[in-house]
Scaffold this active site. Structure first.
Site, PDB file in Angstrom:
ATOM      1  CD  GLU A 202       1.240  -1.106   8.487  1.00 20.06           C
ATOM      2  OE1 GLU A 202       0.215  -1.589   8.250  1.00 20.06           O
ATOM      3  OE2 GLU A 202       1.415   0.172   8.617  1.00 20.06           O
TER       4      GLU A 202
ATOM      5  CG  ASN B  42      -8.773  -2.457   8.235  1.00 16.61           C
ATOM      6  OD1 ASN B  42     -10.220  -2.499   8.256  1.00 16.61           O
ATOM      7  ND2 ASN B  42      -8.249  -3.469   7.586  1.00 16.61           N
TER       8      ASN B  42
ATOM      9  CB  SER C   7      -9.018  -6.222   3.921  1.00 13.20           C
ATOM     10  OG  SER C   7      -9.314  -6.494   5.357  1.00 13.20           O
TER      11      SER C   7
ATOM     12  CB  CYS D  76      -1.009   0.077   1.266  1.00 12.42           C
ATOM     13  SG  CYS D  76      -1.790   1.564   1.391  1.00 12.42           S
TER      14      CYS D  76
ATOM     15  CB  THR E 265      -1.354   2.373   7.983  1.00 15.53           C
ATOM     16  OG1 THR E 265      -1.347   0.974   7.705  1.00 15.53           O
ATOM     17  CG2 THR E 265       0.073   2.823   7.824  1.00 15.53           C
TER      18      THR E 265
HETATM   19  S1  SF4 Z   1      -6.070   0.074   5.509  1.00 14.49           S
HETATM   20 FE1  SF4 Z   1      -4.013  -0.538   4.906  1.00 14.49          FE
HETATM   21  S2  SF4 Z   1      -4.223  -1.027   3.004  1.00 14.49           S
HETATM   22 FE2  SF4 Z   1      -6.012   0.172   3.300  1.00 14.49          FE
HETATM   23  S3  SF4 Z   1      -5.411   2.298   2.953  1.00 14.49           S
HETATM   24 FE3  SF4 Z   1      -4.804   2.132   5.060  1.00 14.49          FE
HETATM   25  S4  SF4 Z   1      -2.801   1.428   5.015  1.00 14.49           S
HETATM   26 FE4  SF4 Z   1      -3.330   1.196   2.872  1.00 14.49          FE
END
Ligand code: SF4
Length: 284
Positions: free
Chosen positions: A132, A225, A268, A102, A168
């Site tokens: 990550e 996430n 995802s 990403c 992230t």
């Molecule tokens: S969730 Fe992960 S793959 Fe999606 S934009 Fe954020 S960093 Fe990138």
């Protein structure tokens, strides 16, 4: 039953990008290995398997170790990114490399490299064992890795120049506490919050979700996430929340006395999995 779809939903930019890259590669190549799951969703991994992508994954094994299992063909680096050592090893093995990292993760690598070369002591906040983090920590063994407040107490840095950044997909609420604690300990620290936009917007939407009897988070248990969305809904919005992979995890008894349902999903999670759950809820 009232069903509120909490927006935004669907793939984030990084996931869309990774899937576009791997599907593009499949058009001209059927000997493709994904080093770890290309994204953290089993539904997607199984779909890619049917198309000819072999995912190389083993619990407890790093990307660098997993690479030992690929001796020819094309290797795809997942959206989570890889360390420079993995890149080098794949190159030395003569593999054809496709990088689906990403862009947000690439940016973290770039910033980390910049600050290390400028003489900063660099701190990275993340979840132990997440790919990550493995990718970022592989940049240098000088990076200080922390996951919680207790780890901050153990830091002993003697440098006027200290930089901190992060994984992230962390919780925007947890990270504030960590940044504040670091600021107390190192007042001149340079804080560079890199929680991505897709993660931030979804968490804020859940924190401010409309009143409901039950909130459903759809995602894969490996997805950082998605798990953070569950945490925000439970701990910040203080809503009765369940985390499910797909419609098969639901049964009628779970909805006794439930009149209003909110539904959200990870960056995802394929939209079709949410659609199937909504269709099921409509039958109740
Ligand atoms: S969730 Fe992960 S793959 Fe999606 S934009 Fe954020 S960093 Fe990138």
């Amino acid at each position: 039953m009232i069903i509120n779809r909490i927006e935004p939903q669907g793939y984030c930019q990084g996931v869309t990008n990774a899937l576009r890259i791997i599907n593009e590669a499949l058009k001209s190549n059927n000997n493709i290995y994904s080093l770890g799951s290309i994204i953290h969703n089993d539904h997607v991994i199984n779909d890619l398997k049917e198309k000819g992508v072999t995912t190389i994954e083993e619990k407890g094994k790093s990307r660098l170790e997993l690479l030992d299992k690929i001796n020819s063909g094309t290797v795809v680096f997942s959206a989570h990114g890889v360390s420079p050592l993995v890149y080098e090893k794949a190159k030395n093995k003569g593999l054809n490399i496709i990088d689906a990292t990403c862009p947000m993760v690439h940016l973290v690598h770039k910033k980390m490299n910049e600050h290390l070369s400028l003489g900063f002591d660099c701190i990275y906040i993340g979840a132990k064992g997440h790919p990550e983090c493995e990718g970022v920590l592989g940049i240098s063994d000088k990076i200080h890795f922390i996951s919680n407040i207790d780890d901050i107490k153990l830091l002993n840095i003697n440098n006027d120049k200290i930089y901190v950044t992060n994984q992230t997909t962390l919780s925007i609420y947890d990270i504030l506490d960590l940044f504040n604690e670091l600021k107390n300990k190192y007042p001149n620290i340079k804080i560079d919050d890199k929680i991505c936009n897709a993660t931030t917007i979804r968490q804020k939407a859940l924190a401010n979700q409309p009143k409901c009897d039950l909130c459903i988070i759809v995602g894969d248990k490996k997805s950082s996430n998605s798990l953070k969305l569950f945490k925000v809904s439970t701990l910040i919005a203080k809503v009765n929340t369940i985390f499910v992979d797909n419609v098969n995890s639901l049964n009628k008894d779970m909805f006794n006395g439930i009149n209003v349902v909110n539904i959200s999903s990870g960056a995802s999670t394929p939209s079709i999995l949410v659609d199937e759950i909504i269709e099921y809820l409509k039958t109740l």
